[in-house]
Design a protein around this motif. Structure first.
Motif, mmCIF file in Angstrom:
data_model
loop_
_atom_site.group_PDB
_atom_site.id
_atom_site.type_symbol
_atom_site.label_atom_id
_atom_site.label_comp_id
_atom_site.label_asym_id
_atom_site.label_seq_id
_atom_site.Cartn_x
_atom_site.Cartn_y
_atom_site.Cartn_z
ATOM 1 N N ALA A 129 8.251 -39.366 48.494
ATOM 2 C CA ALA A 129 6.929 -39.146 49.101
ATOM 3 C C ALA A 129 6.340 -40.475 49.580
ATOM 4 C CB ALA A 129 5.985 -38.479 48.107
ATOM 5 N N ARG A 130 6.510 -41.531 48.800
ATOM 6 C CA ARG A 130 6.005 -42.846 49.184
ATOM 7 C C ARG A 130 6.721 -43.330 50.452
ATOM 8 N NH1 ARG A 130 3.255 -47.002 46.438
ATOM 9 N NH2 ARG A 130 2.055 -45.209 45.813
ATOM 10 N N ARG A 131 8.035 -43.148 50.494
ATOM 11 C CA ARG A 131 8.815 -43.538 51.673
ATOM 12 C C ARG A 131 8.323 -42.761 52.904
ATOM 13 N NH1 ARG A 131 13.194 -42.798 54.863
ATOM 14 N NH2 ARG A 131 14.639 -44.522 55.069
ATOM 15 N N ARG A 132 8.078 -41.485 52.710
ATOM 16 C CA ARG A 132 7.598 -40.638 53.809
ATOM 17 C C ARG A 132 6.220 -41.110 54.282
ATOM 18 N NH1 ARG A 132 9.127 -37.392 57.886
ATOM 19 N NH2 ARG A 132 7.523 -35.869 58.297
ATOM 20 N N GLU A 133 5.322 -41.466 53.368
ATOM 21 C CA GLU A 133 4.002 -41.978 53.739
ATOM 22 C C GLU A 133 4.127 -43.227 54.612
ATOM 23 O OE1 GLU A 133 2.275 -42.770 49.933
ATOM 24 O OE2 GLU A 133 1.537 -40.721 49.663
ATOM 25 N N ILE A 134 5.031 -44.101 54.221
ATOM 26 C CA ILE A 134 5.256 -45.341 54.979
ATOM 27 C C ILE A 134 5.796 -45.005 56.367
ATOM 28 C CG2 ILE A 134 6.682 -47.432 55.084
ATOM 29 C CD1 ILE A 134 6.471 -47.448 51.939
ATOM 30 N N LEU A 135 6.726 -44.097 56.412
ATOM 31 C CA LEU A 135 7.343 -43.705 57.675
ATOM 32 C C LEU A 135 6.342 -43.046 58.621
ATOM 33 C CD1 LEU A 135 9.951 -43.632 59.239
ATOM 34 C CD2 LEU A 135 10.551 -41.530 58.034
ATOM 35 N N VAL A 136 5.526 -42.166 58.105
ATOM 36 C CA VAL A 136 4.500 -41.511 58.932
ATOM 37 C C VAL A 136 3.503 -42.548 59.449
ATOM 38 C CG1 VAL A 136 2.540 -39.897 58.858
ATOM 39 C CG2 VAL A 136 4.766 -39.220 57.906
ATOM 40 N N ALA A 137 3.095 -43.454 58.589
ATOM 41 C CA ALA A 137 2.164 -44.513 59.009
ATOM 42 C C ALA A 137 2.788 -45.365 60.106
ATOM 43 C CB ALA A 137 1.773 -45.379 57.814
ATOM 44 N N ASN A 188 0.306 -48.335 69.244
ATOM 45 C CA ASN A 188 0.389 -49.727 69.680
ATOM 46 C C ASN A 188 1.768 -50.180 70.146
ATOM 47 O OD1 ASN A 188 -2.341 -50.118 68.780
ATOM 48 N ND2 ASN A 188 -1.542 -50.171 66.705
ATOM 49 N N GLY A 189 2.748 -49.303 70.093
ATOM 50 C CA GLY A 189 4.104 -49.674 70.481
ATOM 51 C C GLY A 189 4.914 -50.146 69.293
ATOM 52 N N ALA A 190 6.224 -50.045 69.417
ATOM 53 C CA ALA A 190 7.127 -50.373 68.313
ATOM 54 C C ALA A 190 7.094 -51.853 67.944
ATOM 55 C CB ALA A 190 8.542 -49.947 68.661
ATOM 56 N N ALA A 191 6.845 -52.703 68.912
ATOM 57 C CA ALA A 191 6.846 -54.145 68.654
ATOM 58 C C ALA A 191 5.673 -54.590 67.782
ATOM 59 C CB ALA A 191 6.837 -54.913 69.969
ATOM 60 N N SER A 192 4.672 -53.727 67.661
ATOM 61 C CA SER A 192 3.466 -54.111 66.913
ATOM 62 C C SER A 192 3.593 -53.927 65.401
ATOM 63 C CB SER A 192 2.273 -53.293 67.405
ATOM 64 O OG SER A 192 2.420 -51.931 67.023
ATOM 65 N N LEU A 193 4.677 -53.338 64.939
ATOM 66 C CA LEU A 193 4.796 -53.060 63.506
ATOM 67 C C LEU A 193 4.940 -54.341 62.689
ATOM 68 C CD1 LEU A 193 7.201 -49.998 63.208
ATOM 69 C CD2 LEU A 193 4.715 -50.031 63.140
ATOM 70 N N THR A 194 4.174 -54.372 61.603
ATOM 71 C CA THR A 194 4.320 -55.415 60.591
ATOM 72 C C THR A 194 4.256 -54.719 59.232
ATOM 73 O OG1 THR A 194 1.940 -55.820 60.340
ATOM 74 C CG2 THR A 194 3.124 -57.131 62.026
ATOM 75 N N HIS A 195 4.806 -55.358 58.227
ATOM 76 C CA HIS A 195 4.725 -54.781 56.875
ATOM 77 C C HIS A 195 3.262 -54.552 56.482
ATOM 78 C CE1 HIS A 195 8.923 -54.921 55.649
ATOM 79 N NE2 HIS A 195 9.022 -56.095 56.257
ATOM 80 N N ARG A 196 2.443 -55.536 56.773
ATOM 81 C CA ARG A 196 1.035 -55.463 56.387
ATOM 82 C C ARG A 196 0.325 -54.296 57.079
ATOM 83 N NH1 ARG A 196 -1.241 -58.975 53.581
ATOM 84 N NH2 ARG A 196 0.150 -60.675 54.117
ATOM 85 N N ALA A 197 0.561 -54.128 58.376
ATOM 86 C CA ALA A 197 -0.094 -53.049 59.120
ATOM 87 C C ALA A 197 0.375 -51.680 58.633
ATOM 88 C CB ALA A 197 0.177 -53.195 60.615
ATOM 89 N N VAL A 198 1.664 -51.551 58.367
ATOM 90 C CA VAL A 198 2.204 -50.275 57.892
ATOM 91 C C VAL A 198 1.655 -49.946 56.513
ATOM 92 C CG1 VAL A 198 4.306 -49.044 57.231
ATOM 93 C CG2 VAL A 198 4.284 -50.429 59.318
ATOM 94 N N ALA A 250 -1.122 -51.000 55.130
ATOM 95 C CA ALA A 250 -2.546 -50.681 55.237
ATOM 96 C C ALA A 250 -2.744 -49.262 55.751
ATOM 97 C CB ALA A 250 -3.244 -51.686 56.152
ATOM 98 N N ARG A 251 -1.997 -48.876 56.791
ATOM 99 C CA ARG A 251 -2.144 -47.527 57.345
ATOM 100 C C ARG A 251 -1.718 -46.468 56.334
ATOM 101 N NH1 ARG A 251 -2.531 -44.810 62.363
ATOM 102 N NH2 ARG A 251 -3.775 -46.622 62.864
ATOM 103 N N ALA A 252 -0.662 -46.752 55.588
ATOM 104 C CA ALA A 252 -0.160 -45.781 54.611
ATOM 105 C C ALA A 252 -1.002 -45.749 53.335
ATOM 106 C CB ALA A 252 1.293 -46.102 54.260
ATOM 107 N N SER A 301 5.478 -52.066 48.709
ATOM 108 C CA SER A 301 6.142 -50.768 48.861
ATOM 109 C C SER A 301 6.974 -50.693 50.131
ATOM 110 C CB SER A 301 5.111 -49.632 48.886
ATOM 111 O OG SER A 301 4.514 -49.485 47.635
ATOM 112 N N THR A 302 6.524 -51.387 51.161
ATOM 113 C CA THR A 302 7.282 -51.312 52.407
ATOM 114 C C THR A 302 8.650 -51.958 52.246
ATOM 115 O OG1 THR A 302 6.307 -53.347 53.310
ATOM 116 C CG2 THR A 302 5.208 -51.260 53.851
#
Length: 192
Positions: free
Chosen positions: A17-25, A33-43, A45-47, A53-54
């Motif tokens: 479930a935690r993995r899924r939350e991260i993935l959905v976020a 914002n596009g795929a290039a915008s992903l960071t561990h911190r942003a993911v 925070a969103r999740a 956890s990321t």
């Protein structure tokens, strides 16, 4: 007055479930914002999960990006699965196919997801096959009835219409799309 202490049970860990939350976020961030915008911190925070956890559930930000794009591609494939019901009869009745495509174009999330897949596929050869999956499958399906040249022209037009909808924040009107697809269906067979 005697107060009975309330015993709280620790929350059971559910790694999937935690993995899924991260993935959905991550997929939401890709759409926004596009795929290039992903960071561990942003993911994280969103999740709403701890930053660690990321990295606990994904080896790298590239793994998160790829999994998020895979999730989005699977969502887009659902639209193609609905289109597939009408493709074999496209010469007799084009309307259901156009209706399904227009339905796809009316969904900003689907449009942004598809554009994220396209742009990532152009810059990351590792993810190119994922980005091409929808278009290649549409060509394969349409080729059965229309031939490869016409199928390729229609799929290419659909890609362009998707980018147009993303840039203009609204799709072309249904009749314009239908007339163009009809013209592409009627184009002469290429010389062998």
């Amino acid at each position: 007055m005697n107060a009975t202490p309330v015993r709280t049970t620790p929350r059971r860990r559910d790694p999937e479930a935690r993995r899924r939350e991260i993935l959905v976020a991550a997929s939401e961030l890709v759409v926004e914002n596009g795929a290039a915008s992903l960071t561990h911190r942003a993911v994280a925070a969103r999740a709403g999960v701890p930053l660690g956890s990321t990295t606990q559930h994904f080896a790298s930000i590239d793994d998160i990006r790829e999994a998020a794009l895979q999730l989005l591609a699977d969502e887009i494939d659902e639209s193609l699965a609905r289109m597939e019901l009408y493709i074999d009869h496209v010469r007799e009745n084009l309307d259901p196919l156009i209706d399904e495509f227009c339905h796809f174009l009316s969904d900003p999330r689907a449009i942004n997801a598809d554009i994220a897949l396209m742009t990532t596929g152009t810059t990351d050869p590792h993810l190119r096959a994922l980005a091409l999956r929808w278009t290649d499958r549409l060509i394969e399906l349409l080729s059965r009835t229309l031939g490869t040249a016409r199928a390729t022209a229609i799929a290419t037009y659909y890609d362009g219409v998707t980018i147009h909808a993303g840039l203009h924040e609204q799709p072309l009107d249904r009749e314009t799309i239908k007339r163009t697809v009809q013209a592409l269906m009627a184009m002469p067979d290429p010389a062998p």
